[in-house]
Scaffold this active site. Sequence first.
Site, PDB file in Angstrom:
ATOM      1  N   ALA A 117      -9.051 -84.829   7.945  1.00  0.00           N
ATOM      2  CA  ALA A 117      -8.603 -83.581   8.558  1.00  0.00           C
ATOM      3  C   ALA A 117      -9.721 -82.542   8.768  1.00  0.00           C
ATOM      4  O   ALA A 117      -9.926 -82.067   9.900  1.00  0.00           O
ATOM      5  CB  ALA A 117      -7.449 -83.010   7.740  1.00  0.00           C
ATOM      6  N   ASP A 121      -3.540 -83.580   5.111  1.00  0.00           N
ATOM      7  CA  ASP A 121      -3.728 -83.334   6.547  1.00  0.00           C
ATOM      8  C   ASP A 121      -3.001 -82.088   7.008  1.00  0.00           C
ATOM      9  O   ASP A 121      -3.359 -81.498   8.041  1.00  0.00           O
ATOM     10  CB  ASP A 121      -3.276 -84.549   7.355  1.00  0.00           C
ATOM     11  CG  ASP A 121      -4.317 -85.639   7.233  1.00  0.00           C
ATOM     12  OD1 ASP A 121      -4.345 -86.323   6.193  1.00  0.00           O
ATOM     13  OD2 ASP A 121      -5.131 -85.778   8.152  1.00  0.00           O
TER      14      ASP A 121
END
Length: 332
Positions: free
Chosen positions: A48, A220
């Site tokens: 991420a 994420d």
Amino acid sequence: MPVRALWFDHGALFIIDQRRLPARTVVRRMTRLTEAAEAIRTLAVRGAPAIGVAAAYGMVLGHHEGRYSPGRAARLLRATRPTAVDLSVGSEVVRRAWASGGDVEAAADAYRREIVEECHRIGLAGAPLFAHAPRVLTHCNAGALATVEWGTALAPLRVARERGARIFVWVDETRPLLQGSRLTAWELARERIPHAVIADNAAGHYLSTGQVDAVIVGADRIARNGDFANKIGTYEKAVVAKENGIPFYVAAPWSTFDGGRRTGRSIPVEERSEEEVLSFAGTRVSPERSHARNPAFDVTPFRFVTAFVTPSGVVRPTALERALERRLAGRS
Ligand code: MRU
């Protein structure tokens, strides 16, 4: 020293192509927005925080090409992967600079520095958790490759080790794309950090037989209530950890916290190609007539999280909303 996953130099974005690791360390040079978008979509760059930074530099490339509007460039990059909120955050930072006639490269550089800095602070904040809990299980890759430098889940382990803890890492292999056995193991091996790769379905065995002191993963997207999305398989590790009284930590920079989302129920989960499941290392292993499903992430409810390791310290899920408000008000 942890590896550096990407950098920007003389108008070009350079990434270590993570699809080629650990067999080969291949550096790719990109000068077009579409190349950066494709690298994110195909997981040449992944994790991420790292895709947020790659998107920021993808915006810089788009700006230099001169054929996109800031809004269209940001939309193209955001469309590559739906789950990690960092992707929107990174592209938005540069979109704003671009739209107001600012210095786009300086904006992307500042965003990269902020992510690296925050990951280092995650390391410092989280290290004490492992001083007396050195046998740690992690899922996927939340190391330097996933964050540019340091890592999120791996940062506290790196700092704890520097301070003398005898860290040992259980590395889930992380099917189907093997981010654990290819990437986390690669990072740990190059820094000589003791570890063992385990099949994903072995984690319950180690968690239930007193061989794991703590679990730490990245994320994420984290909703305001602490529900969070991470690599598929995270949810079951969290449930088994709780069942066995083992602390379960989630480490993330502020770019991964989605203040606009109250719970994890509405987090979009990326569904990837069935080929990734039906094949292993490029070779088809399932019958030709078989089909597969391939969600790349799952959502773990906050009640399974012992604490979040943030750049501002260790935060219990019940205190998360307050910490996010403080952060928005610029107080931490
Ligand atoms: O599909 P990937 O490899 O991009 O998924 C990455 C993860 O799930 C990581 O755990 C997450 O991005 C945290 S990285 C610090």
